[in-house]
Design an enzyme around this catalytic site. Structure first.
Site: not given
Ligand code: PAP
Length: 349
Positions: A156, A186
């Site tokens: 990150h 999020s």
């Molecule tokens: P991180 O930075 O902590 O790794 P990251 O995966 O970047 O997290 O962000 C999580 C978001 O991606 C969540 O969004 P939301 O809170 O708006 O729902 C999560 O739901 C979404 N997310 C996780 N997996 C997927 C996927 N396979 N396709 C699309 N969106 C996803």
């Protein structure tokens, strides 16, 4: 499910978790050599709020970074040696990292993994691809060194804080960004889950204020996005710049672009066999969130000392959820702020 049935010379199929478990003996004490410097850096002004108690942010070169991750970051900057075949997945938190990890991992593993025994059935995408700053902050840098090529790692960190070796070698970087309004929502939910409920943290309105001041993990978000954007314009062969909302809309198109960029484009045979569609389906939000491995109760993360369930990475997976959380005034304020910051860059939300 059938196998992907692909033939290529890419030989990569091991989730990082497996490599880590086989190399526990390489784990060292967490680095402390930069603690004296870190202690002199500005501490977030809201350090009484509960989130900060477990996760205090320090201002390092105008970036707010959790103290513990900064330890790893500084070590990484001095020691990390990139390989030309490395692939770095980069993002501001909550911008699509989980999707990008799943897609990159399954794109590279399609040679070796059949769909019915795919590692993503039993591993969360974050167990397949490590976060560099986390590994370096927890004494696992030697494990990063033994990952076979091509290594896939994530971070990150903003572009300017990447180790020179990443910037200078011919390795590839993929960046994913997202509408900051949805990133904020999020992050708000993610933080709440970690802390154990809305009563344990600041209100949404306060969280919004902090976000607009850039006061969030790896913030400010605008500098983060612009750093990778500018570099991707200068070196498009080095950095692939993706947007979460576009990917959600046209996943097959971007899956092909990603495969091409990381050096394993889909063959005509694969296209005819709809391999790309199968990978997109496997990595979709709805598929991944239903795997048992992604519903678990979580574990305490050594990098943050907080309990993070794998389920926390799957919430809604949609574009535009901010509409249910922000007033029109809030949305306009954040949009205007981002527009001002992006001015002249050619980038639009
Ligand atoms: P991180 O930075 O902590 O790794 P990251 O995966 O970047 O997290 O962000 C999580 C978001 O991606 C969540 O969004 P939301 O809170 O708006 O729902 C999560 O739901 C979404 N997310 C996780 N997996 C997927 C996927 N396979 N396709 C699309 N969106 C996803």
């Amino acid at each position: 499910m059938a196998s992907f049935g692909h033939e290529s010379d890419v030989n990569f199929s091991i989730p990082y978790k497996t490599i880590q478990e086989a190399n526990i003996h390489l784990i060292e004490e967490p680095p402390q050599e930069h603690d004296a410097l870190i202690a002199t850096l500005p501490l977030e002004p809201v350090y009484e709020r509960p989130f900060s108690i477990v996760h205090p942010l320090r201002l390092y070169k105008d970036v707010w970074i959790a103290e513990k991750k900064l330890r790893g970051t500084l070590v990484m900057q001095h020691c990390f040696k990139s390989r030309p075949t490395d692939i770095f997945l980069t993002s501001f938190p909550k911008s699509g990292t989980t999707w990008l990890k799943a897609m990159t991992f399954s794109t590279l593993t399609r040679t070796n993994c059949s769909l019915d025994k795919h590692p993503l059935l039993t591993h969360n995408p974050h167990q397949c691809v490590p976060f560099m700053e986390v590994e370096f902050s927890t004494g696992r840098s030697k494990i990063i060194e033994v990952i076979p090529s091509p290594r896939v790692m994530s971070t990150h960190l903003p572009y300017f804080l990447l180790p020179d070796s990443i910037k200078e070698s011919s390795c590839r970087i993929v960046y994913i960004w997202r509408d900051p309004k949805d990133v904020l929502v999020s992050a708000w939910y993610f933080t709440q889950k970690i802390l154990g409920g809305p009563d344990k943290m600041v209100t949404f309105d306060q969280f919004f204020e902090f976000f607009c001041q850039g006061l969030t993990s790896f913030g400010p978000i605008w500098n983060h996005i612009l750093g990778y954007w500018e570099e991707s314009k200068r070196r498009p062969e080095k950095i692939l710049f993706l947007k979460y909302e576009n990917v959600l809309q046209e996943p097959v198109k971007y899956a092909k672009q990603l495969a091409h960029f990381i050096g394993c484009p889909y063959s005509e045979t694969e296209e005819n066999q709809h391999v790309v569609e199968q990978i997109v389906e496997l990595c979709s939000f709805n598929t991944l969130k239903d795997f048992d491995v992604n519903k678990d109760g979580g574990r305490v993360m050594p990098s943050t000392d907080v309990r993070i369930s794998k389920a926390y990475f799957f919430r809604k997976g949609e574009a535009g959820d901010w509409k249910s959380h922000m007033t029109r005034e809030m949305a306009e304020r954040l949009d205007t702020l981002i527009k001002e910051k992006f001015e002249g860059s050619g980038l639009q939300i």
